[in-house]
Design an enzyme around this catalytic site. Structure first.
Site, PDB file in Angstrom:
ATOM      1  CB  ALA A  11      84.734  81.984 -14.024  1.00  0.00           C
ATOM      2  N   GLY A  13      86.102  88.850 -14.512  1.00  0.00           N
ATOM      3  CA  GLY A  13      85.710  90.256 -14.367  1.00  0.00           C
ATOM      4  C   GLY A  13      85.264  90.666 -12.973  1.00  0.00           C
ATOM      5  CB  ILE A  14      82.374  92.794 -11.937  1.00  0.00           C
ATOM      6  CG1 ILE A  14      82.767  93.964 -12.850  1.00  0.00           C
ATOM      7  CG2 ILE A  14      81.775  93.316 -10.628  1.00  0.00           C
ATOM      8  CD1 ILE A  14      81.580  94.748 -13.419  1.00  0.00           C
ATOM      9  CG  ASP A  33      81.214  81.845 -14.685  1.00  0.00           C
ATOM     10  OD1 ASP A  33      80.894  81.603 -15.870  1.00  0.00           O
ATOM     11  OD2 ASP A  33      81.618  82.961 -14.315  1.00  0.00           O
ATOM     12  CG  ASP A  42      73.444  77.992 -19.674  1.00  0.00           C
ATOM     13  OD1 ASP A  42      73.220  79.193 -19.411  1.00  0.00           O
ATOM     14  OD2 ASP A  42      73.358  77.510 -20.817  1.00  0.00           O
ATOM     15  CG  LEU A  43      73.041  81.265 -13.783  1.00  0.00           C
ATOM     16  CD1 LEU A  43      73.676  82.448 -13.077  1.00  0.00           C
ATOM     17  CD2 LEU A  43      72.135  80.492 -12.840  1.00  0.00           C
ATOM     18  CB  SER A 112      74.644  98.131 -16.958  1.00  0.00           C
ATOM     19  OG  SER A 112      75.420  98.851 -17.893  1.00  0.00           O
ATOM     20  CE1 TYR A 152      74.921  93.970 -20.607  1.00  0.00           C
ATOM     21  CE2 TYR A 152      74.978  96.367 -20.810  1.00  0.00           C
ATOM     22  CZ  TYR A 152      75.364  95.213 -20.167  1.00  0.00           C
ATOM     23  OH  TYR A 152      76.200  95.282 -19.058  1.00  0.00           O
ATOM     24  CE  LYS A 156      73.644  93.928 -17.018  1.00  0.00           C
ATOM     25  NZ  LYS A 156      73.917  93.006 -15.903  1.00  0.00           N
TER      26      LYS A 156
HETATM   27  P1  NAI Z   1      82.863  89.039 -17.795  1.00  0.00           P
HETATM   28  O1  NAI Z   1      82.555  88.571 -19.156  1.00  0.00           O
HETATM   29  O2  NAI Z   1      84.266  89.270 -17.410  1.00  0.00           O
HETATM   30  O3  NAI Z   1      82.187  88.072 -16.699  1.00  0.00           O
HETATM   31  C1  NAI Z   1      80.880  87.631 -16.822  1.00  0.00           C
HETATM   32  C2  NAI Z   1      80.804  86.207 -16.297  1.00  0.00           C
HETATM   33  O4  NAI Z   1      79.433  85.748 -16.412  1.00  0.00           O
HETATM   34  C3  NAI Z   1      81.667  85.224 -17.097  1.00  0.00           C
HETATM   35  O5  NAI Z   1      82.525  84.482 -16.245  1.00  0.00           O
HETATM   36  C4  NAI Z   1      80.659  84.352 -17.798  1.00  0.00           C
HETATM   37  O6  NAI Z   1      81.084  83.004 -18.003  1.00  0.00           O
HETATM   38  C5  NAI Z   1      79.469  84.406 -16.838  1.00  0.00           C
HETATM   39  N1  NAI Z   1      78.255  84.012 -17.547  1.00  0.00           N
HETATM   40  C6  NAI Z   1      77.842  84.441 -18.775  1.00  0.00           C
HETATM   41  N2  NAI Z   1      76.752  83.784 -19.145  1.00  0.00           N
HETATM   42  C7  NAI Z   1      76.444  82.932 -18.147  1.00  0.00           C
HETATM   43  C8  NAI Z   1      75.427  81.969 -17.978  1.00  0.00           C
HETATM   44  N3  NAI Z   1      74.504  81.728 -18.926  1.00  0.00           N
HETATM   45  N4  NAI Z   1      75.404  81.262 -16.810  1.00  0.00           N
HETATM   46  C9  NAI Z   1      76.336  81.481 -15.862  1.00  0.00           C
HETATM   47  N5  NAI Z   1      77.339  82.373 -15.973  1.00  0.00           N
HETATM   48  C10 NAI Z   1      77.393  83.075 -17.115  1.00  0.00           C
HETATM   49  O7  NAI Z   1      82.017  90.383 -17.639  1.00  0.00           O
HETATM   50  P2  NAI Z   1      82.000  91.538 -16.533  1.00  0.00           P
HETATM   51  O8  NAI Z   1      82.354  92.778 -17.227  1.00  0.00           O
HETATM   52  O9  NAI Z   1      82.715  91.154 -15.314  1.00  0.00           O
HETATM   53  O10 NAI Z   1      80.446  91.592 -16.244  1.00  0.00           O
HETATM   54  C11 NAI Z   1      79.877  91.235 -14.986  1.00  0.00           C
HETATM   55  C12 NAI Z   1      78.528  91.901 -14.865  1.00  0.00           C
HETATM   56  O11 NAI Z   1      78.724  93.303 -14.863  1.00  0.00           O
HETATM   57  C13 NAI Z   1      77.581  91.589 -16.022  1.00  0.00           C
HETATM   58  O12 NAI Z   1      76.273  91.440 -15.521  1.00  0.00           O
HETATM   59  C14 NAI Z   1      77.683  92.838 -16.876  1.00  0.00           C
HETATM   60  O13 NAI Z   1      76.548  93.056 -17.649  1.00  0.00           O
HETATM   61  C15 NAI Z   1      77.872  93.889 -15.816  1.00  0.00           C
HETATM   62  N6  NAI Z   1      78.436  95.141 -16.289  1.00  0.00           N
HETATM   63  C16 NAI Z   1      79.691  95.163 -16.856  1.00  0.00           C
HETATM   64  C17 NAI Z   1      80.200  96.367 -17.306  1.00  0.00           C
HETATM   65  C18 NAI Z   1      81.552  96.477 -17.940  1.00  0.00           C
HETATM   66  O14 NAI Z   1      81.878  97.567 -18.430  1.00  0.00           O
HETATM   67  N7  NAI Z   1      82.375  95.427 -17.937  1.00  0.00           N
HETATM   68  C19 NAI Z   1      79.449  97.618 -17.192  1.00  0.00           C
HETATM   69  C20 NAI Z   1      78.165  97.480 -16.547  1.00  0.00           C
HETATM   70  C21 NAI Z   1      77.695  96.272 -16.128  1.00  0.00           C
END
Ligand code: NAI
Length: 258
Positions: A11, A13-14, A33, A42-43, A112, A152, A156
């Site tokens: 839903a 970001g990445i 998500d 909820d994972l 990460s 965190y 990772k």
């Molecule tokens: P984001 O916050 O935009 O997206 C993360 C998504 O995971 C959200 O949609 C959220 O609802 C979902 N999520 C969180 N907890 C959850 C749960 N309990 N069950 C199901 N879904 C859940 O974050 P982003 O930046 O896109 O992160 C994606 C991945 O990339 C993460 O694993 C993050 O740790 C990793 N990452 C991000 C970096 C960054 O700079 N943004 C850098 C390195 C790694």
């Protein structure tokens, strides 16, 4: 040929950028998500992990060609180890039978650059032992001791090491499923935007994750690597953690690794 993928964290970001890219390439993507996705699960919880696999089976008829475990959080809280390590492992292990029934199956976790920063060995050890209760307790100890940031990096480091250990086993390599991780540097998403908006925190981020090539990235710049690693074109890359970090790994580790 059109493939069927499941992406967690779809839903935002990445995960969202990966979903959008794969769909634009003509593939079917089932997003998962907390909400606003095809599967709401909820994972961090055992029930949510079961729900993910149950719904994935129903929606796909029991076969998947690619799985991307992207869902994650960066809170100074034990919840972070539950989602980032145990949620990702449950996703990959739970959906592995569906991959085994797929065509040119591929799997990937999102690690990460932070996995290269200091970690808490008790958290990492418990996570790799599959002991969620002990990992949560060790995380709480870190938080109580003012070291919440280690949860965190430890989550990772653990998922990255789990990927390397698992990739070469009968379950994965033995059944022809490449399993890799990407290790993003700083990517501009809802997870990092508040930090980057704060001048003081931005300085801390820039110092801890130096990105000499092109600076901070957008999620759309990470998605193509995820798409390639989970495509049929990837036949022999497995057990790798590929940093997509504007050079941060090379700055931080220099020639201590290659
Ligand atoms: P984001 O916050 O935009 O997206 C993360 C998504 O995971 C959200 O949609 C959220 O609802 C979902 N999520 C969180 N907890 C959850 C749960 N309990 N069950 C199901 N879904 C859940 O974050 P982003 O930046 O896109 O992160 C994606 C991945 O990339 C993460 O694993 C993050 O740790 C990793 N990452 C991000 C970096 C960054 O700079 N943004 C850098 C390195 C790694």
């Amino acid at each position: 040929m059109s493939r069927t993928y499941l992406v967690t964290g779809a839903a935002s970001g990445i995960g969202k950028a990966t979903t959008d890219l794969l769909r634009s390439q003509g593939h079917t993507v089932i997003g998962a998500d907390l909400k606003n996705s095809d599967i709401s699960a909820d994972l961090s919880s055992a029930e949510g992990r079961v729900e993910l696999v149950t719904q994935a089976r129903e929606l796909t008829g029991g076969r998947l060609d690619g799985v991307v475990a992207c869902a994650g959080i960066a809170q100074f809280d034990p919840l972070t180890i539950k989602v980032n390590h145990f949620g990702a492992v449950a996703t990959l292990q739970g959906l592995r039978p569906l991959l085994a029934a797929g065509t040119d199956p591929r799997a990937l976790a999102v690690g990460s650059i932070d996995s290269l920063h200091p970690t808490d060995s008790a958290i990492v050890h418990a996570a790799l032992a599959g002991d969620e209760e002990a990992a949560v307790a060790a995380s709480q100890t870190a938080v109580d001791g003012g070291e919440g940031h280690l949860v965190y990096s430890s989550s990772k480091a653990a998922i990255s090491r789990w990927v390397r250990r698992s990739a070469i086993t009968e379950d994965w390599a033995g059944t022809g499923i490449p399993l890799n991780a990407v290790g993003p540097g700083v990517i501009i998403t809802p997870m990092t935007q508040p930090l980057l908006d704060d001048p003081e925190m931005r300085g801390v981020v820039e110092q801890s994750v130096p990105m000499p090539l092109h600076g901070h990235a957008r999620p759309e710049q990470i998605a193509p690597l995820i798409a390639w690693l989970t495509s049929p074109e990837n036949t022999h890359v497995t057990g790798q953690v590929i940093f997509v970090d504007g050079g941060a790994d090379a700055v931080l580790r220099g020639d201590r690794t290659w």
